[in-house]
Scaffold this active site. Structure first.
Site, PDB file in Angstrom:
ATOM      1  N   THR A 170     -62.362  23.150 -56.849  1.00 49.16           N
ATOM      2  CA  THR A 170     -63.760  23.573 -56.879  1.00 49.16           C
ATOM      3  C   THR A 170     -64.610  22.311 -56.867  1.00 49.16           C
ATOM      4  O   THR A 170     -64.119  21.249 -57.235  1.00 49.16           O
ATOM      5  CB  THR A 170     -64.086  24.317 -58.200  1.00 49.16           C
ATOM      6  OG1 THR A 170     -63.061  25.260 -58.478  1.00 49.16           O
ATOM      7  CG2 THR A 170     -65.413  25.046 -58.138  1.00 49.16           C
ATOM      8  N   VAL A 199     -61.220  37.040 -56.011  1.00 48.01           N
ATOM      9  CA  VAL A 199     -62.415  36.301 -56.444  1.00 48.01           C
ATOM     10  C   VAL A 199     -62.027  35.473 -57.658  1.00 48.01           C
ATOM     11  O   VAL A 199     -61.369  35.971 -58.573  1.00 48.01           O
ATOM     12  CB  VAL A 199     -63.565  37.268 -56.797  1.00 48.01           C
ATOM     13  CG1 VAL A 199     -64.733  36.514 -57.408  1.00 48.01           C
ATOM     14  CG2 VAL A 199     -64.012  38.037 -55.560  1.00 48.01           C
TER      15      VAL A 199
HETATM   16  N1  GLY Z   1     -61.474  27.549 -59.871  1.00 50.01           N
HETATM   17  C1  GLY Z   1     -61.564  28.058 -58.569  1.00 50.01           C
HETATM   18  C2  GLY Z   1     -60.831  29.286 -58.364  1.00 50.01           C
HETATM   19  O1  GLY Z   1     -59.832  29.562 -59.027  1.00 50.01           O
HETATM   20  O2  GLY Z   1     -61.240  30.043 -57.520  1.00 50.01           O
END
Ligand code: GLY
Length: 295
Positions: A170, A199
């Site tokens: 991310t 998601v």
């Molecule tokens: N931290 C990003 C995801 O797991 O989508």
């Protein structure tokens, strides 16, 4: 007092130099906006756009691909007055974080998903764009090959062993502007080989992304684990009584107890910036008192 901190993801970062260059560029872009007297929101969004356009990072151009080879991306923005907007599983846009901002500013909602989020992006004038890179196609094909030669794919937790092989997961930015407003923004391509429609934590407010009067927090790591912990909100709770770094340290410690690995960046009401991780590494950069620090 202006402040900004960015991160480029946690995990096993193989391209250290690419991450260093990328987070340095992003934090400088955001800082220049704050210096011009513009808002914390403008600064974090522009910093994240800079990383979305850099294929080094798992977001925007160069997003990790799903099991069926698509770039389904999540992004979010939030202000310290709790205004927020997000998109999830959005495809074929260049900068998901810009669409998330439009959700916050132009709609009565906080989250739009999938094909309807794409439709909304087109209404808002965002053109069709293919963020899939050759590197990501090759990476997906190699992993599928490995799965075919023995690794099981039936349950999602079996994918966990592949997550650390990704280059961070991310990107995000937190800033405070001259008016003392705090804003956060984040964007991700999610987990490599995730099931279509999955998601992660980034657009689920309180889990990977959160801001309120106590400050701003962004998490990076395995989204499913972060969601179960409500990690960002938990960290903000700690910031009610503790400065940002102590809050982050405590939240990392708790995550370790629950078997959640990843990283956090945070900024408290006084403008203290903080970072921490219990994964192998995390890329980050910040500017405090005109001093640039890169991991
Ligand atoms: N931290 C990003 C995801 O797991 O989508």
């Amino acid at each position: 007092m202006i402040r900004i901190i960015v991160h480029g993801g946690a995990g096993r970062i193989t391209d250290q130099e690419g991450h260093r260059t990328g987070v340095r560029r992003a934090v400088r872009v955001g800082h220049a906006i704050l210096q011009d007297g513009d808002s914390a929101l403008d600064a974090v969004v522009k910093a994240v756009v800079t990383m979305e356009d850099d294929p080094t990072f798992n977001c925007g151009t160069g997003s990790a691909l799903s099991l069926d080879g698509r770039a389904e991306m999540d992004a979010a923005v939030m202000l310290d007055d709790r205004s927020c907007g997000a998109v999830a599983a959005i495809e074929r846009v260049k900068n998901p974080v810009l669409v998330a901002r439009q959700v916050m500013e132009q709609t009565d909602h906080v989250l739009l998903v999938g094909p309807e989020a794409v439709k909304f992006a087109r209404w808002m004038g965002f053109e069709s764009y293919d963020p899939i890179t050759e590197h990501r196609k090759k990476q997906r094909a190699e992993l599928i090959q490995r799965l075919k030669s023995g690794h099981k794919l039936r349950y999602f937790d079996k994918l966990a062993s592949f997550i650390d092989k990704d280059n961070g997961d991310t990107v995000g930015a937190i800033a405070m502007d001259r008016r003392g407003r705090i804003a956060v923004a984040a964007s991700t391509g999610g987990i490599l080989l995730h099931l279509p429609g999955r998601v992660g934590d980034t657009p689920v407010f309180g889990t990977g992304t959160y801001a309120d009067e106590r400050g701003g927090v962004l998490a990076t790591g395995h989204g499913e684990e972060i969601i179960k912990l409500m990690w960002a909100f938990r960290t903000a709770d700690f910031m009610e009584k503790l400065p940002a770094q102590m809050a982050v340290d405590r939240a990392i410690q708790q995550a370790s107890q629950y078997g959640c690995t990843g990283g956090l960046i945070a900024m408290d009401r006084k403008g203290n910036v903080a970072y921490g991780f219990n994964s192998q590494s995390m890329s980050y950069a910040y500017v405090v008192n005109e001093q640039l620090v890169v991991f």
